[in-house]
Enzyme design. Structure first.
Site, mmCIF file in Angstrom:
data_model
loop_
_atom_site.group_PDB
_atom_site.id
_atom_site.type_symbol
_atom_site.label_atom_id
_atom_site.label_comp_id
_atom_site.label_asym_id
_atom_site.label_seq_id
_atom_site.Cartn_x
_atom_site.Cartn_y
_atom_site.Cartn_z
ATOM 1 N N TYR A 200 74.235 35.769 32.033
ATOM 2 C CA TYR A 200 74.583 35.710 30.608
ATOM 3 C C TYR A 200 73.395 36.302 29.861
ATOM 4 C CZ TYR A 200 78.357 32.358 31.643
ATOM 5 O OH TYR A 200 79.494 31.754 32.111
ATOM 6 N N PRO A 292 85.324 32.423 25.325
ATOM 7 C CA PRO A 292 85.192 32.381 26.788
ATOM 8 C C PRO A 292 83.768 32.176 27.290
ATOM 9 C CG PRO A 292 85.545 34.614 26.031
ATOM 10 C CD PRO A 292 85.706 33.741 24.836
ATOM 11 N N LYS A 296 85.467 27.666 29.625
ATOM 12 C CA LYS A 296 86.120 26.353 29.486
ATOM 13 C C LYS A 296 87.624 26.446 29.246
ATOM 14 C CE LYS A 296 82.531 24.062 30.293
ATOM 15 N NZ LYS A 296 82.494 23.742 31.717
HETATM 16 C C1 PHB Z 1 84.794 35.928 34.124
HETATM 17 O O1 PHB Z 1 84.427 36.058 35.302
HETATM 18 O O2 PHB Z 1 85.779 36.550 33.638
HETATM 19 C C2 PHB Z 1 84.032 34.984 33.237
HETATM 20 C C3 PHB Z 1 83.024 34.221 33.794
HETATM 21 C C4 PHB Z 1 82.300 33.349 32.967
HETATM 22 C C5 PHB Z 1 82.607 33.277 31.624
HETATM 23 C C6 PHB Z 1 83.630 34.050 31.060
HETATM 24 C C7 PHB Z 1 84.353 34.912 31.875
HETATM 25 O O3 PHB Z 1 81.880 32.439 30.824
#
Ligand code: PHB
Ligand code: APR
Length: 389
Positions: A200, A292, A296
């Site tokens: 992230y 997203p 969750k």
């Molecule tokens: C995803 O793999 O699409 C994904 C993973 C974590 C997130 C949002 C999307 O927080």
């Protein structure tokens, strides 16, 4: 036609509820307005909390997830070209599973069909009647024929754009919403993930996320203006933006390739109260939406399904209606905590167009505190792996 529970919506919420009910001998009919192929073509997130994993095991639909999913002990947070790790295992003793929501839905469809469970596809004009009585029913049209199903209970699993939420009268229903001033541009590429864990990333240019589906299928996102369209972004432009937003070490080893899916999703926080009206119960996206960032969406739908499944099971098997009476209060208590965490992670990591210099310093201090403080990391880990049901 008559059944015990009508489930409106054949997405993961509806299918999971149907499978759990069937396991307890409770009959249901799933009404889905699209075709199965259309539902399975939706690209969604891919992080499963232990609660969801447990429900899939309880539903007897966990074999492929156990075989093909990836257990993740932690995640990486990147800012100002530095990366630190949130260790789920150390702080919570547990992990999450990386397994695409599309695959969860595919597995649920397969189980429903194998068990001969009833799913009516391409229904139109679904209408809920007499939800406030002890004899509710649902009408709809399929193949040009008008149909009616009498039932004991109705589960509204029909997502944000469904009919169930709007069946609760305006004077009864309260809606809470926050729309974020940006979207996520996501791509799928048949390339190896840039790291073994998710990254992230917060950067002055905006948020980015490096995720995955399997050893040769990666999922990447970059924050983008709400006015952007997928066709505004060439693959090259996407990869360059991603590289600028993730740490140099990751950018240097990033393997790029042609996108096989490219889409933009808006970000919103949304909750409906109450989540039930008489014998109608709202579950999943029909009742709430999260940005997203905290992964969750499906996992909060899962806790709704857990509460509703046990409430219906207690009613039919034990003659107890306490769970049914308490469903909305119980579900909302966990929904709001998931909303808070999703809002917090989104606020922490995204660049807000109207952000003042002070706001930016607060954001940087928040990230630095998370980087340096064990208690802050434990709090994030506990929310990310999933709060208890
Ligand atoms: C995803 O793999 O699409 C994904 C993973 C974590 C997130 C949002 C999307 O927080
Ligand atoms: N009649 C019948 N089916 C309907 C109707 C209707 N009026 N309206 C919507 N549907 C169907 C949709 O076609 C969809 O297949 O209901 C289903 C709802 O599925 P989702 O939108 O996936 O919602 P849910 O099952 O709650 O799953 C929540 O999906 O959107 C993600 O982030 C979200 O991860 C979360 C998960």
């Amino acid at each position: 036609m008559r059944t015990q529970v009508v489930i409106i919506g054949g997405g993961p919420s509806g299918l999971l509820l149907a499978q759990l009910l069937m396991k307890s001998g409770i009959e249901s009919v799933v009404l889905e307005r699209k075709t199965k192929d259309y539902v399975l073509a939706r690209i969604r997130a891919g992080i499963l909390e232990q609660g969801m994993i447990g429900l899939l095991r309880e539903a007897g639909v966990s074999d492929r997830m156990e075989a093909e999913g990836y257990v993740h002990d932690g995640t990486l947070i990147a800012a100002e070209n530095a990366t630190f790790r949130i260790d789920f295992k150390k702080h919570t003793g547990t992990t999450v599973m990386v397994y695409g929501q599309t695959e969860v839905t595919r597995d649920l469809y397969e189980a429903r069909e194998k068990a001969g469970g009833k799913i009516v596809y391409e229904v139109e004009g679904v209408t809920i009647h007499d939800a406030k009585t002890d004899a509710p029913y649902v009408t709809y049209t399929v193949g040009g024929q008008d149909q009616r199903i009498d039932c004991d209970y109705i589960a509204g699993c029909d997502g944000f754009h469904g009919v169930s939420r709007k069946t609760i009268p305006d004077g009864v229903r309260r809606e809470f919403e926050k729309v974020y001033p940006f979207g996520w541009l996501g791509i799928l590429s048949e390339t190896p993930p840039v790291d073994d864990e998710l990254i992230y990333a917060s950067s002055p240019e905006g948020f980015a996320l490096c995720s995955m589906r399997n050893a040769n299928l990666s999922r990447y996102y970059v924050q983008c203006p709400l006015t952007d369209k997928p066709e505004d972004w060439s693959d090259a432009a996407f990869w360059e933006a991603l590289k600028r937003r993730i740490p140099e070490e990751a950018a240097d080893k990033l393997i790029t390739g042609p996108s096989i899916e490219k889409s933009i999703a808006p970000l919103r926080s949304f909750v409906t109260e109450p989540m039930q009206w008489g014998r109608l119960f709202l579950c999943g996206d029909a009742a709430h939406i999260v940005p997203p960032t905290g992964a969750k969406g499906l996992n909060t739908a899962a806790s709704d399904i857990h509460y509703l499944y046990h409430a219906l099971r207690d009613h039919y098997l034990d003659g107890s209606d306490e769970g049914i009476d308490q469903y909305s209060a119980k579900a909302l208590a966990r929904v709001w905590k998931a909303e808070r965490f999703s809002w917090w992670m989104t606020s922490l990591l995204h660049h807000f167009p109207d952000q003042s210099d002070f706001d930016l310093r607060m954001q940087q201090a928040d990230i630095a505190f998370l980087r340096d403080n064990e208690a802050a990391q434990k709090a994030m880990a506990e929310n990310y792996v999933g709060l208890p049901y």
